[in-house]
Design a protein around this motif. Structure first.
Motif, PDB file in Angstrom:
ATOM      1  N   GLN A   1      42.896   0.401-110.156  1.00  0.00           N
ATOM      2  CA  GLN A   1      41.735   0.704-111.007  1.00  0.00           C
ATOM      3  C   GLN A   1      41.470  -0.424-111.997  1.00  0.00           C
ATOM      4  N   GLY A   2      41.291  -1.611-111.445  1.00  0.00           N
ATOM      5  CA  GLY A   2      41.015  -2.756-112.299  1.00  0.00           C
ATOM      6  C   GLY A   2      42.267  -3.503-112.674  1.00  0.00           C
ATOM      7  N   LEU A   3      42.583  -3.555-113.973  1.00  0.00           N
ATOM      8  CA  LEU A   3      43.702  -4.352-114.444  1.00  0.00           C
ATOM      9  C   LEU A   3      44.873  -3.500-114.900  1.00  0.00           C
ATOM     10  N   ASN A   4      44.946  -2.276-114.451  1.00  0.00           N
ATOM     11  CA  ASN A   4      46.071  -1.419-114.807  1.00  0.00           C
ATOM     12  C   ASN A   4      47.269  -1.753-113.920  1.00  0.00           C
ATOM     13  N   ARG A   5      48.303  -2.290-114.538  1.00  0.00           N
ATOM     14  CA  ARG A   5      49.485  -2.713-113.802  1.00  0.00           C
ATOM     15  C   ARG A   5      50.377  -1.515-113.496  1.00  0.00           C
ATOM     16  N   HIS A   6      50.884  -1.489-112.262  1.00  0.00           N
ATOM     17  CA  HIS A   6      51.808  -0.427-111.853  1.00  0.00           C
ATOM     18  C   HIS A   6      52.959  -1.063-111.073  1.00  0.00           C
ATOM     19  N   ASP A   7      54.187  -0.804-111.509  1.00  0.00           N
ATOM     20  CA  ASP A   7      55.364  -1.289-110.805  1.00  0.00           C
ATOM     21  C   ASP A   7      55.949  -0.160-109.971  1.00  0.00           C
ATOM     22  N   SER A   8      55.966  -0.354-108.673  1.00  0.00           N
ATOM     23  CA  SER A   8      56.468   0.658-107.743  1.00  0.00           C
ATOM     24  C   SER A   8      57.858   0.256-107.252  1.00  0.00           C
ATOM     25  N   LYS A   9      58.865   1.058-107.610  1.00  0.00           N
ATOM     26  CA  LYS A   9      60.239   0.731-107.222  1.00  0.00           C
ATOM     27  C   LYS A   9      60.554   1.338-105.858  1.00  0.00           C
ATOM     28  N   VAL A  10      61.114   0.520-104.976  1.00  0.00           N
ATOM     29  CA  VAL A  10      61.457   0.964-103.622  1.00  0.00           C
ATOM     30  C   VAL A  10      62.969   1.060-103.464  1.00  0.00           C
ATOM     31  N   ILE A  11      63.689   0.039-103.916  1.00  0.00           N
ATOM     32  CA  ILE A  11      65.150   0.084-103.934  1.00  0.00           C
ATOM     33  C   ILE A  11      65.595   0.158-105.389  1.00  0.00           C
ATOM     34  N   SER A  12      66.377   1.177-105.723  1.00  0.00           N
ATOM     35  CA  SER A  12      66.773   1.392-107.113  1.00  0.00           C
ATOM     36  C   SER A  12      68.157   0.839-107.417  1.00  0.00           C
ATOM     37  N   ASP A  13      69.099   0.995-106.507  1.00  0.00           N
ATOM     38  CA  ASP A  13      70.468   0.528-106.763  1.00  0.00           C
ATOM     39  C   ASP A  13      71.206   0.496-105.436  1.00  0.00           C
ATOM     40  N   LEU A  14      71.270  -0.693-104.839  1.00  0.00           N
ATOM     41  CA  LEU A  14      71.891  -0.828-103.517  1.00  0.00           C
ATOM     42  C   LEU A  14      73.078  -1.770-103.639  1.00  0.00           C
ATOM     43  N   THR A  15      74.242  -1.258-103.295  1.00  0.00           N
ATOM     44  CA  THR A  15      75.475  -2.037-103.355  1.00  0.00           C
ATOM     45  C   THR A  15      76.232  -1.906-102.042  1.00  0.00           C
ATOM     46  N   ILE A  16      76.507  -3.034-101.392  1.00  0.00           N
ATOM     47  CA  ILE A  16      77.317  -3.050-100.165  1.00  0.00           C
ATOM     48  C   ILE A  16      78.043  -4.393-100.089  1.00  0.00           C
TER      49      ILE A  16
END
Length: 315
Positions: free
Chosen positions: A19-34
């Protein structure tokens, strides 16, 4: 057995403007440890579309420009920064991609496997290596002059695998290597990946097919809603009583051979404030609603759950 890859607390989100200049950060991986050792196959098992392949893209340094990454990656003890990723990519670390679409439809498969060469001498050396690898995986000389559209599904997988092996890498990333294959080709692919282990390679297997993970891997990391919630030896996945996390137990019990016992609930799509399995968990505690448990060791198993000693400490 040396350690090849360490992934510690990897998180990946994407910046989008809506919607214009509204920034949105979408997290896909939250905490991956291997971690992955030499001569070991570790499977990251999670549902389709859950973001598992982003792990491969992060290791290879091919995430898009709007990706935000935190956490630490190490390769043979060295921090895997973007510069090192680019130097190792296609050499010590190689991708076995999931689709024949990664092949150039207008180039013969042998030339794609050989790749760019600085001179005729290098081309001859790589040609010998290409033919050696192709032969090893049952691709005779007639395959060299074929274009990708002329390959069967099983042949295409073998070409992708052979191409990844030309540079004799130490770490291979197999990203969903079996979807769309017939049963015979699936079994051949599993055996091909197992053979890599026998030659000292480390393999990261990314898959949503539990049977493929069970037949191929030495250890399995369960990926759920952006988190690794359990890492356990493959032998323990044969019986739900031998795994620890309630989701892992539910996953095993849902297999047809175990009576197809389904549980209600879906994986949360957005970010959560507490344990990602809280809403579906039969043994949740009050603290689970607003606190995220750490991935901790419990009797040799890595587990993200407040119900196990260690995960409760300091909570």
């Amino acid at each position: 057995m040396g350690n090849l890859l360490e992934v510690n607390n990897l998180s990946i989100s994407f910046t989008q403007y809506v919607q214009g200049l509204n920034r949105h950060d979408s997290k896909v991986i939250s905490d991956l440890t291997i971690d992955i050792n030499e001569s070991e196959i570790v499977a990251v098992l999670g549902s389709s579309g859950s973001g598992k392949s982003l792990l491969a893209h992060s290791i290879l340094g091919i995430l898009p420009y709007n990706a935000n990454v935190t956490g630490e990656l190490k390769y043979k003890g060295a921090v895997l920064d973007q510069g090192l990723k680019e130097r190792l990519r296609g050499k010590e670390i190689c991708l076995i991609p999931q689709s024949v679409n990664y092949l150039d439809p207008l180039m013969k498969v042998s030339e794609q496997a050989i790749g760019e060469c600085k001179d005729e001498t290098e081309h001859k050396e790589k040609k010998l290596r290409q033919r050696e690898i192709f032969s090893k995986y049952g691709l005779d000389e007639s395959v060299d002059d074929l274009y990708p559209f002329e390959l069967s599904g099983g042949m295409a997988r073998k070409v992708l695998l052979s191409t990844a092996l030309i540079g004799d890498p130490d770490l291979l990333i197999a990203d969903e290597p079996t979807p769309g294959l017939d049963a015979k080709s699936v079994e051949e692919t599993i055996q091909d990946i197992r053979n890599l282990k026998e030659h000292g390679k480390g393999v990261l297997l990314i898959t949503h097919e539990i049977d493929v993970a069970l037949k191929t891997a030495d250890r399995i990391a369960i990926f759920y809603s952006g988190y690794v919630i359990e890492i356990n030896d493959v032998e323990n996945f044969k019986d739900a009583d031998n795994v620890l996390h309630p989701y892992t137990k539910a996953l095993i019990n849902a297999l047809p051979r175990n009576g197809f016992k389904l549980t209600e609930g879906v994986q949360p799509l957005g970010e959560v404030t507490g344990c990602p399995y809280y809403e579906n968990c039969p043994i949740c505690l009050d603290k689970c609603e607003n606190n995220i448990p750490e991935l901790e060791e419990h009797d040799g198993v890595m587990i993200r759950c407040f119900n196990f000693k260690g995960a409760n400490d300091g909570a």
